[in-house]
Design an enzyme around this catalytic site. Structure first.
Site, PDB file in Angstrom:
ATOM      1  CD  GLU B  60      -6.572   8.333  -3.373  1.00  0.00           C
ATOM      2  OE1 GLU B  60      -7.251   9.384  -3.436  1.00  0.00           O
ATOM      3  OE2 GLU B  60      -5.404   8.314  -2.915  1.00  0.00           O
ATOM      4  CG  HIS B 129      -0.235   7.302   5.827  1.00  0.00           C
ATOM      5  ND1 HIS B 129      -1.020   8.381   6.154  1.00  0.00           N
ATOM      6  CD2 HIS B 129       0.295   7.586   4.605  1.00  0.00           C
ATOM      7  CE1 HIS B 129      -0.969   9.276   5.180  1.00  0.00           C
ATOM      8  NE2 HIS B 129      -0.179   8.814   4.230  1.00  0.00           N
TER       9      HIS B 129
END
Lengths: 352, 325
Positions: B60, B129
């Site tokens: 990322e 998440h």
């Protein structure tokens, strides 16, 4: 402790042409010698300019006219100057927080650079950036960046744009040995290799990440270039105290990138003669080590070598020095006399 | 008008930008061959090719950072994160680089980049998440943050985000991807920084955004059954925050409940509450009532997750507690 002479003897770079001693004297200088002499003088001028600029920064920091963190490039001049001399104007350069030398070698205006350090409105970032954040987009100098290794993906992205736009430009990214233990360093090397980005990763290994010697924080010793095999990125080591060796190694890497060879990696072994920042008392290392490296000071050794080889005269060197002293003095004067930024500027430049 | 789900609206915005502007390209994990974790980019690789639909390694920091570099060099990257929780891995790049570059370069640099990320809890994905970090990024100067609650806004905000010359986070409520809504056939945009009064009323103002809009609409319906007229405001943009619209509504209703499906502490509604306190205290008949999810890591168990997540009853309770309605 790192032995500088040992380091240099391990250098993979071939001795530069100019080190063939004094050949030109026998037949008289031909055109290429004249060009070489001009080039060499320019390399010396840049190195000497950086040295004097940094000394002036230190002095003005002591006076309280420059504040914040100040990371000086003294000792590493040959590395940045040699590397940047191999680039074209349309290439990008990305630097870290020790960015003054890279900026000046790129031709960023010395007055505006000094003014930025003084926090003045005439500075490269209008006084909003400071020492660690010099920028000159027109020159392709894409910053000075304050987070260790944070600049690597920026460089990969600039290179990605160069690839996407089908130019043959490239991006040179400077970082230090301290960067190599950051995850983003490894992420970026992999990304650049997978996408074959036109980026030149330039490691300035000055043996210390702030106060931590490489041996204390890295498994695998002081050499980084062998590790690049993992990413299938061609990597070489070069003596960072030898401006011509750095220039030549960089030229080779640049040529490979422009030919579509993907990312390349150069590790220059170099040394900062001062502390990490001017606030650093260097309790973590002995002065012996520093003194030993100082014997190889390129700013002293390079002009002597050029004179010895008959490529320049002592007078020419002195002329360059005089010119530099004047330019640096003027930059300090310019910075001192420049206005502070208008408080109205505070809310400008947040959004485009 | 055509009725499409929110996912389709986002997709339309991305697709037309890719068609019309060669400087637009996309990067992200599994957006190409796989078609995107939430299928927003399904079919794009085939249509636009691998140079413009770039599958990235699971890195990322590197690909978000590379997006910044590409934007600085004049391209318009659109970066997809598989979850807004994963933006944490790249926060250094988003905050220290994307948001700061313009200011610290004295205005020399702009970063026209869109960051897309599904946000929010509700589908039992557990603590890592289910979070809603659009609220964190909304306090970073130099960032713009939007979050659509319906298909119309999803397309309109996406168009504006891609055209914007700054880094824009488009937080996509994961629970709403399949929700239908009407979208005009003619071109339109939704301006970033403008809240929208989705329902006018006179007794109480309910403010939310994203998935929270479903709850406040439900609460407003129930209030209407009791004869209480609620005005409903969708923030649409968390940054810039349209406080003028909020204050104007509160001046009219004199009562307000702010509703977040993210955790309460430090969220965007904490900011809205504080601003209201300062700018509209004399107009209020009671306290600024704040509703948000519990300040705990998101639990996996369905019952526990539902309990933690704000719902319409929480909103009604706050209206009753604060204002006796």
């Amino acid at each position: 402790m790192v032995n500088p002479t040992k380091s240099s003897s391990k250098s993979k770079s071939k001795p530069a042409k100019s080190s063939k001693n004094g050949k030109s004297g026998a037949v008289g200088p031909d055109e290429s010698d004249v060009a070489a002499s001009t080039d060499h003088r320019e390399l010396f001028r840049q190195m000497f300019l950086i040295r004097q600029f940094e000394l002036a920064c230190g002095e003005n920091y002591s006076k309280g006219l420059i504040r914040g963190f100040l990371h000086l490039y003294i000792g590493q001049e040959a590395t940045g100057v040699g590397a940047i001399s191999a680039l074209r104007k349309d290439d990008y350069i990305v630097s870290n927080y020790r960015d003054h030398g890279h900026a000046l070698a790129r031709g960023v205006d010395i007055n505006r650079s000094m003014a930025e350090l003084f926090g003045k409105a005439t500075g490269t970032s209008k006084g909003k950036g400071g020492s660690m954040h010099l920028f000159d987009v027109v020159k392709g100098f894409m910053g000075g960046h304050g987070i260790v290794a944070g600049q690597l993906p920026l460089a990969a992205g600039l290179a990605l744009a160069q690839q996407y736009q089908k130019t043959d430009g490239l991006t040179m990214c400077f970082f230090g040995d301290g960067s190599t233990n950051q995850g983003v360093y490894h992420e970026t090397l992999n990304l650049a290799a997978v996408w074959k980005l036109p980026v030149l990763f330039f490691l300035e290994n000055n043996m210390y990440g702030m106060g931590s010697s490489i041996e204390r924080v890295r498994a695998g010793g002081i050499d980084f270039y062998p590790g690049l095999a993992t990413y299938e990125i061609p990597a070489v080591e070069v003596d960072g105290m030898d401006v011509l060796a750095v220039k030549e190694a960089t030229e080779i890497a640049v040529e490979r990138i422009r030919a579509g060879g993907g990312p390349q990696f150069i590790e220059a072994k170099t040394f900062r003669f001062g502390g990490h920042s001017v606030a650093d008392g260097q309790k973590y290392r002995g002065q012996e080590e520093v003194k030993e490296w100082e014997t190889r000071d390129s700013v002293v050794a390079f002009p002597l070598k050029l004179i010895e080889m008959g490529l320049v005269t002592k007078d020419q060197i002195n002329d360059v020095k005089a010119e530099v002293y004047e330019a640096v003095a003027k930059s300090v004067e310019f910075a001192e006399q420049s206005p502070n930024p208008d408080p109205k500027e505070i809310h400008n430049d947040v959004f485009a | 008008m055509t009725e499409i789900v929110l996912r389709e609206a986002l997709k339309r915005g991305l697709e037309e930008a890719l068609e019309n502007d060669p400087s637009v390209f996309m990067m992200g994990e599994d957006i190409g061959e796989y078609g995107g974790a939430y299928a927003v980019t399904d079919g794009f690789l085939k249509k636009f090719g691998p140079d413009r639909i770039k599958d990235t390694p699971i890195s990322e920091q590197a690909f978000l950072g590379a997006g910044i570099g590409a934007a600085v060099a004049g391209l318009r990257p659109i970066i997809e994160f598989m979850s807004i929780s994963f933006t944490l891995v790249a926060f250094d790049q988003i905050v220290n680089m994307a948001a700061n570059l313009r200011y610290m370069s004295g205005g020399q640099i702009s970063v026209p980049m869109v960051i897309r990320a599904p946000t929010g809890a509700g589908v039992q994905l557990g603590a890592t998440h289910s979070q809603s970090f659009e609220t964190w990024l909304a306090e970073v100067p130099g960032m713009k943050v939007v979050c659509p609650s319906n298909s119309y806004d999803a397309l309109g905000l996406m168009r504006s985000a891609i055209k914007d010359n700054n880094p824009v986070l488009v937080a996509e409520p994961a629970l709403l991807y399949g929700t239908k809504g009407e979208v005009p056939d003619e071109y339109y945009e939704v301006e970033i920084g403008k809240a929208y009064v989705t329902r006018t009323g006179s007794d109480v103002t309910l403010i939310s955004y994203g998935y929270g809009m479903r709850l406040v609409n439900e609460a407003a319906d129930k209030l209407a059954e009791r004869g209480v007229s609620a005005e409903v405001i969708d923030l649409r943009s968390l940054s810039p925050l349209d406080m003028d619209a909020i204050v104007a509504s509160v001046q009219k209703t004199n009562r307000v409940v702010v509703v977040d499906t993210a955790r309460r502490i430090g969220g965007i509604m904490a900011e809205v509450s504080a601003e209201l306190q300062q700018r509209a205290a004399e107009w209020l008949d009671g306290p600024v009532m704040r509703v948000g999810s519990d300040d705990v890591p998101w639990p996996y168990n369905r019952g526990l997750e539902r309990e933690v997540l704000t719902d319409a009853d929480d909103v009604l309770k706050a209206v009753a507690e604060g204002y006796g309605l």
